[in-house]
Design a protein around this motif. Structure first.
Motif, PDB file in Angstrom:
ATOM      1  N   VAL A 112      32.578  37.989  49.193  1.00  0.00           N
ATOM      2  CA  VAL A 112      32.710  39.443  49.190  1.00  0.00           C
ATOM      3  C   VAL A 112      33.532  39.852  47.973  1.00  0.00           C
ATOM      4  O   VAL A 112      34.357  39.081  47.478  1.00  0.00           O
ATOM      5  CB  VAL A 112      33.377  39.993  50.476  1.00  0.00           C
ATOM      6  N   ASP A 113      33.299  41.063  47.480  1.00  0.00           N
ATOM      7  CA  ASP A 113      34.046  41.615  46.347  1.00  0.00           C
ATOM      8  C   ASP A 113      34.761  42.887  46.789  1.00  0.00           C
ATOM      9  O   ASP A 113      34.244  43.656  47.606  1.00  0.00           O
ATOM     10  CB  ASP A 113      33.117  41.955  45.178  1.00  0.00           C
ATOM     11  N   PHE A 114      35.941  43.098  46.229  1.00  0.00           N
ATOM     12  CA  PHE A 114      36.705  44.319  46.480  1.00  0.00           C
ATOM     13  C   PHE A 114      37.068  44.976  45.146  1.00  0.00           C
ATOM     14  O   PHE A 114      37.335  44.275  44.166  1.00  0.00           O
ATOM     15  CB  PHE A 114      38.022  44.019  47.212  1.00  0.00           C
ATOM     16  N   ARG A 115      37.117  46.284  45.141  1.00  0.00           N
ATOM     17  CA  ARG A 115      37.701  47.039  44.030  1.00  0.00           C
ATOM     18  C   ARG A 115      38.807  47.897  44.624  1.00  0.00           C
ATOM     19  O   ARG A 115      38.555  48.829  45.391  1.00  0.00           O
ATOM     20  CB  ARG A 115      36.655  47.899  43.338  1.00  0.00           C
ATOM     21  N   ALA A 116      40.053  47.556  44.291  1.00  0.00           N
ATOM     22  CA  ALA A 116      41.218  48.252  44.842  1.00  0.00           C
ATOM     23  C   ALA A 116      41.814  49.176  43.793  1.00  0.00           C
ATOM     24  O   ALA A 116      41.938  48.801  42.625  1.00  0.00           O
ATOM     25  CB  ALA A 116      42.268  47.243  45.299  1.00  0.00           C
ATOM     26  N   LYS A 117      42.203  50.377  44.221  1.00  0.00           N
ATOM     27  CA  LYS A 117      42.899  51.314  43.349  1.00  0.00           C
ATOM     28  C   LYS A 117      44.336  51.467  43.830  1.00  0.00           C
ATOM     29  O   LYS A 117      44.607  51.426  45.024  1.00  0.00           O
ATOM     30  CB  LYS A 117      42.206  52.685  43.360  1.00  0.00           C
ATOM     31  N   GLY A 118      45.255  51.618  42.894  1.00  0.00           N
ATOM     32  CA  GLY A 118      46.641  51.883  43.254  1.00  0.00           C
ATOM     33  C   GLY A 118      47.493  50.650  43.428  1.00  0.00           C
ATOM     34  O   GLY A 118      48.674  50.757  43.786  1.00  0.00           O
ATOM     35  N   ILE A 119      46.944  49.464  43.195  1.00  0.00           N
ATOM     36  CA  ILE A 119      47.726  48.234  43.300  1.00  0.00           C
ATOM     37  C   ILE A 119      47.205  47.244  42.262  1.00  0.00           C
ATOM     38  O   ILE A 119      45.988  47.106  42.072  1.00  0.00           O
ATOM     39  CB  ILE A 119      47.647  47.631  44.716  1.00  0.00           C
ATOM     40  N   THR A 120      48.112  46.576  41.562  1.00  0.00           N
ATOM     41  CA  THR A 120      47.716  45.600  40.550  1.00  0.00           C
ATOM     42  C   THR A 120      47.618  44.208  41.172  1.00  0.00           C
ATOM     43  O   THR A 120      48.117  43.962  42.279  1.00  0.00           O
ATOM     44  CB  THR A 120      48.732  45.562  39.399  1.00  0.00           C
ATOM     45  N   SER A 121      47.015  43.308  40.437  1.00  0.00           N
ATOM     46  CA  SER A 121      46.906  41.939  40.928  1.00  0.00           C
ATOM     47  C   SER A 121      48.287  41.306  41.098  1.00  0.00           C
ATOM     48  O   SER A 121      48.537  40.591  42.072  1.00  0.00           O
ATOM     49  CB  SER A 121      46.057  41.099  39.972  1.00  0.00           C
ATOM     50  N   SER A 122      49.194  41.570  40.170  1.00  0.00           N
ATOM     51  CA  SER A 122      50.547  41.008  40.269  1.00  0.00           C
ATOM     52  C   SER A 122      51.278  41.541  41.486  1.00  0.00           C
ATOM     53  O   SER A 122      52.021  40.806  42.151  1.00  0.00           O
ATOM     54  CB  SER A 122      51.344  41.315  38.997  1.00  0.00           C
TER      55      SER A 122
END
Length: 234
Positions: free
Chosen positions: A79-89
């Motif tokens: 599955v793939d996600f695209r998240a806004k408002g949070i960085t990978s770090s």
């Protein structure tokens, strides 16, 4: 509230407001989560492992049969996600913070606060430094997870070079048999980050195993990503 040929049902409050199906569904989900967390809290740890012991043994036999039939071949569930408002770090920092299991109480809190709410079928952590007891392909599985050992080249070949943070793991059955691999990737975007979450199972596994584990990944990582964002905006 619900309808089918020959049947209809409406629900309303004393003030006259009609309740939609989605509202009642949301209440049911809230109650189900609360009831399940109560049971998981009462059974946390060894009582749950004892309760599931026979199913874990049956699952081991089933999964070993899939491994044997696969002849070293694997296939992914993803599955793939695209998240806004949070960085990978920020996400990885949150996960490192919550993964604090140095004491029995730390183990208990990690399971009840992080793992149990993330998916209804996260039953226990298991007797390993990293591991989980969960449903895979309609069977109970107790896996030991190793995030240090190098994964085979064919696992990394699933990767996408545009994802710069790669989190490979190897997952074993109780006797040390390699069951599957995890290969998660994360990259930052202008307004957040993308996740590519994959599990690489023995190829002879039935399609329902791949389909239902994609559902599993979607549920648990949605929970974790949302929790990581929420921890920064309390």
């Amino acid at each position: 509230m619900a309808s089918r040929p020959g049947f209809s049902l409406e629900c309303s409050l004393p003030n006259g407001r009609n309740l939609s199906t989605s509202e009642v569904d949301a209440w049911e989900l809230k109650a189900a989560r609360r009831g399940l967390l109560n049971l998981k809290t009462l059974l946390q740890g060894q009582p749950m492992l004892d309760l599931l012991a026979k199913q874990i043994e049956e699952g081991d036999a089933y999964f070993k049969s899939l491994i044997a039939k696969s002849n070293g071949q694997f296939k992914e569930s993803r599955v793939d996600f695209r998240a806004k408002g949070i960085t990978s770090s920020q996400f990885l920092e949150w996960f490192r913070i919550v993964d604090a299991k140095e004491t029995p109480e730390g183990i208990r809190r990690f399971y009840l606060d992080i793992m149990a709410p993330a998916h209804p079928e996260h039953y226990a952590l298991g007797p390993y430094p990293i591991g989980i007891v969960e449903t895979i392909g309609q069977h109970i599985c107790r896996v030991r997870i190793d995030n240090v050992v190098e994964v085979p080249d064919f696992v990394r070949e699933y990767g996408d070079s545009t994802y710069n943070k790669k989190l490979p793991v190897t997952c074993y059955l109780d006797d040390g048999t390699v069951f599957f691999y995890g290969f998660q990737e994360i990259r930052d975007t202008e307004d957040g980050c993308d996740f590519r979450i994959r599990i690489i199972f023995p190829a002879a596994s039935p399609q329902i195993l791949f389909d239902e584990h994609a559902e599993h990944l979607a549920i648990e990582f949605r929970s974790w990503i949302a929790a990581a964002f929420g921890s920064r905006h309390k």
